[in-house]
Write an enzyme that holds these catalytic residues in place. Structure first.
Site, PDB file in Angstrom:
ATOM      1  N   ALA A  24       0.707  -1.198   0.129  1.00  0.00           N
ATOM      2  CA  ALA A  24      -0.034  -0.056   0.019  1.00  0.00           C
ATOM      3  C   ALA A  24       0.790   1.116  -0.044  1.00  0.00           C
ATOM      4  CB  ALA A  24      -0.928  -0.148   1.230  1.00  0.00           C
ATOM      5  N   ALA A  25       0.513   2.306  -0.888  1.00  0.00           N
ATOM      6  CA  ALA A  25       1.080   3.395  -0.768  1.00  0.00           C
ATOM      7  C   ALA A  25       0.170   4.425  -0.513  1.00  0.00           C
ATOM      8  CB  ALA A  25       1.989   3.734  -2.253  1.00  0.00           C
ATOM      9  N   GLN A  32      -3.189   1.013  -3.646  1.00  0.00           N
ATOM     10  CA  GLN A  32      -2.642  -0.426  -3.041  1.00  0.00           C
ATOM     11  C   GLN A  32      -2.478  -1.179  -4.127  1.00  0.00           C
ATOM     12  OE1 GLN A  32      -5.314  -0.064   0.138  1.00  0.00           O
ATOM     13  NE2 GLN A  32      -6.511  -2.170  -0.894  1.00  0.00           N
ATOM     14  N   ASP A  49       9.593  10.155  -9.071  1.00  0.00           N
ATOM     15  CA  ASP A  49       9.411   9.544  -7.544  1.00  0.00           C
ATOM     16  C   ASP A  49      10.240   8.352  -7.171  1.00  0.00           C
ATOM     17  OD1 ASP A  49       8.226   9.755  -5.154  1.00  0.00           O
ATOM     18  OD2 ASP A  49       6.224   8.849  -5.617  1.00  0.00           O
TER      19      ASP A  49
END
Length: 669
Positions: free
Chosen positions: A127-128, A132, A280
């Site tokens: 999960a971020a 997820q 990122d």
């Protein structure tokens, strides 16, 4: 329950007041330089403020977790107590319920999850902050896939989060003008819609996958995209270990230094190559897996989360390359010049900007940025942050272009990845990789300028190579007058690697050897490969000048150690017929080149030129004899070159123009 956990509008400014006033300012007022306890007092203050901020970021989730993830990578500038405290944010993110995911599938696709997949794991594997990932099996093929789903609640909370961020930073600016962070909320408002569009992320991933498929030596793996919608992305399932899982790397014989170098090449290619930049690349978006079947490496680097991408304008790439070349050369005058062109940085702002892009104290930047950071240097930066450097940095970042902010962010993250690998070679190798990409970028610009200003390029490989080398050195001496005596480019023709006549006579069939002189087997490929391998070694303070052989046409034999290649050279240009030949040592040498160019000449044109050259040079008595030599030797070699040619980066097609003649251009043929 989510609403109760979040802060109200006025708690955010109060948090900043608590951190920057109640803690830091009060702590600094009690500073006692003579006390042995002061370093411990300051570290304790760092830790309290970091833990307080962490709790707030975790409590609010989504975009605030992304903010914390970036802060965790700024170990070059923020105190260690801050960066280590925020590391959990890279992996420990909120999880949405399976029921909410199932409802989102039905809402977005019109079909339940069961109609898309034969199996769908209810518990996510990761999960971020924004999404997820669940494992599933495709219903039609049975293929195992990774399904990335957006947190359904984001649609409700993101507009409020963005407003809250904007309001917070605006309020903070009102009460504390020296901490103007409105640029951060502006960047988040521009970036977040892109990161929340998973269909766009899928297109970004495919574009990157296609670009790196043309670089066979790269270990980068981008999972294939099966299909995607705005909130759902179905991808090939490829797993691995975090890049800072040193136990996994060491137990599988994966070199930390090679992983570090590969990461450097990947992200330098994105910054300086013709492909968008992944903005990122924190540790949660990269994985390493063992690959025993790969020729170049025994590992793959898997890149996830392709939502935040930017295309860097060509001129900015070129100016940024020149800035880094100046940094590597400790050329402060050109550092300042290109810092202004890249980001509008004036002389007063430059020392802080130089520290921001390099992660080094300014004294290191102006001496040798390639050296390893000492603990003392880290302490100096950490102390400076507490004593006003953070305030200056906030103001500086508010003035630079957004694309520079994202490049700096990528620099922060990749630098953090590298430091967490704890490599043996330190930063030297990665700076050399950076230098090669920057040199290539400048080289390509000069090739373009030659086309634009001169209106032509020479079709002859020697003339083309020598013109490019001379032009690079001329521009270097003009732009860096203090370094005029140290050429930045070196030109090495392959003539010096001819076997000598004595060596040809010692062959089993000396008659054929002499008559076929110029064929691949009449060159010293072993010595050539040795030179290229030596050039690929990282430069160090003790690096010495290397030498290549030349060819004396008057005696028709090579001259050993006649062409110097100084350690100052950033571009080495070889020219010769067999540099892209795909066999033996020629192939090994070609694999070590950053660029392979091929000058394409039709066989009829080549024969006419050869006849003219052989007669003029006295190799043949007349055109008839010269034609036989061309047919029986040169064109046979040419067929081997064309048929055995490897994939090259550029093909320069030769065409006729009297202005191209070497005597007109003042160079040798």
């Amino acid at each position: 329950m989510v609403t109760q956990q979040r802060l109200d509008l006025f708690e955010w400014p109060m948090l900043w007041y608590e951190v920057f006033v109640s803690h830091y300012q009060l702590t600094l007022k009690s500073k006692d330089d003579d006390s042995d306890e002061w370093p411990s007092v300051l570290k304790a203050c760092h830790k309290r403020c970091a833990e307080r901020t962490l709790r707030v970021l975790e409590r609010n989730g989504s975009i605030f977790i992304k903010l914390g993830q970036h802060l965790s990578s700024m170990n070059y500038l923020l105190p260690e107590e801050w960066t280590t405290t925020f590391i959990p944010l890279q992996d420990k993110c909120p999880v949405s319920s399976y029921e909410s995911i199932a409802n989102m599938f039905l809402e977005d696709t019109g079909l339940p999850i069961e109609d898309h997949f034969a199996e769908f794991e209810k518990a996510p594997i990761g999960a971020a902050s924004l999404a997820q990932v669940h494992l599933a099996k495709m219903k039609d093929s049975g293929e195992e896939v990774a399904v990335k789903v957006q947190h359904p609640a984001l649609m409700e909370w993101v507009p409020l989060d963005l407003f809250l961020t904007r309001f917070t930073f605006s309020t903070l600016k009102t009460f504390f003008p020296e901490y103007d962070l409105e640029w951060l909320s502006n960047e988040m408002e521009a970036s977040l819609p892109q990161e929340l569009d998973f269909a766009l992320e899928g297109r970004n991933a495919l574009r990157t996958r296609e670009h790196f498929s043309n670089i066979p030596s790269s270990p980068l793996v981008v999972p294939d995209v099966k299909w995607g919608l705005k909130r759902i992305l179905v991808m090939e399932n490829i797993g691995g270990h975090r890049p800072d899982d040193l136990g996994f790397l060491d137990s599988n014989g994966i070199s930390r230094d090679e992983v570090s170098a590969a990461l450097a090449r990947i992200f330098n290619e994105m910054i300086f190559g013709d492909t968008p930049l992944h903005c990122d690349p924190h540790g949660g978006n990269i994985a390493i897996r063992k690959n025993a079947s790969s020729r170049a490496h025994n590992f793959d680097i898997i890149l996830y989360d392709h939502g935040l991408y930017r295309d860097i304008p060509k001129q900015l790439r070129r100016d940024y390359a020149k800035l880094w070349l100046a940094v590597i050369d400790a050329d402060e005058k050109n550092m300042r010049r290109y810092a202004y062109q890249v980001a509008g940085i004036d002389d007063k702002q430059f020392p802080l900007f130089a520290s921001a892009i390099t992660g080094r104290d300014y004294t290191a930047v102006t001496n040798s940025v390639v050296s390893t950071r000492s603990d003392e240097e880290k302490e100096v930066i950490s102390g400076a942050m507490a004593e006003g450097m953070l305030q200056q940095l906030v103001q500086l970042l508010g003035q630079v272009p957004r694309i520079i902010l994202l490049i700096l962010k990528t620099n922060d993250l990749t630098r953090s990845l590298d430091e967490n690998l704890h490599t043996r070679e330190g930063p030297v190798r990665n700076f050399m990789i950076l230098g090669r990409y920057c040199s290539r970028t400048v080289f390509e610009e000069q090739i373009e300028n030659i086309r634009l200003t001169d209106g032509f390029l020479s079709p002859r490989k020697t003339t083309l190579a020598s013109i490019v080398t001379r032009r690079l050195n001329s521009i270097h001496s003009t732009e860096s007058p203090g370094c005029a005596s140290t050429p930045i480019a070196a030109f090495i023709p392959m003539d010096g690697y001819h076997l000598s006549r004595a060596q040809l006579s010692a062959m089993p069939d000396p008659t054929t050897a002499h008559s076929r002189r110029g064929a691949a087997f009449t060159f010293d490929a072993t010595s050539f490969l040795t030179l290229v391998q030596s050039l690929r070694k990282p430069l160090a303070p003790e690096s010495i000048t290397l030498y290549a052989p030349s060819f004396d046409h008057s005696v028709k034999d090579p001259v050993a150690d006649d062409i110097p290649i100084h350690p100052t050279a950033r571009v080495v240009i070889f020219e010769g017929n067999y540099l892209s030949l795909g066999k033996g040592e020629w192939k090994e040498a070609a694999a070590l080149m950053d660029e392979l160019w091929f000058v394409e000449v039709g066989f009829e044109v080549a024969r006419r030129r050869l006849v003219e050259r052989h007669v003029k040079a006295g190799i043949a008595r007349d055109a008839e004899e010269a034609g036989r030599r061309a047919d029986e030797n040169d064109l046979v070699n040419g067929r081997e070159i064309v048929d055995g040619r490897m994939e090259v980066d550029e093909v320069v097609v030769s065409w006729e123009d009297e202005r191209f003649r070497p005597e007109v251009q003042g160079v040798g043929s």
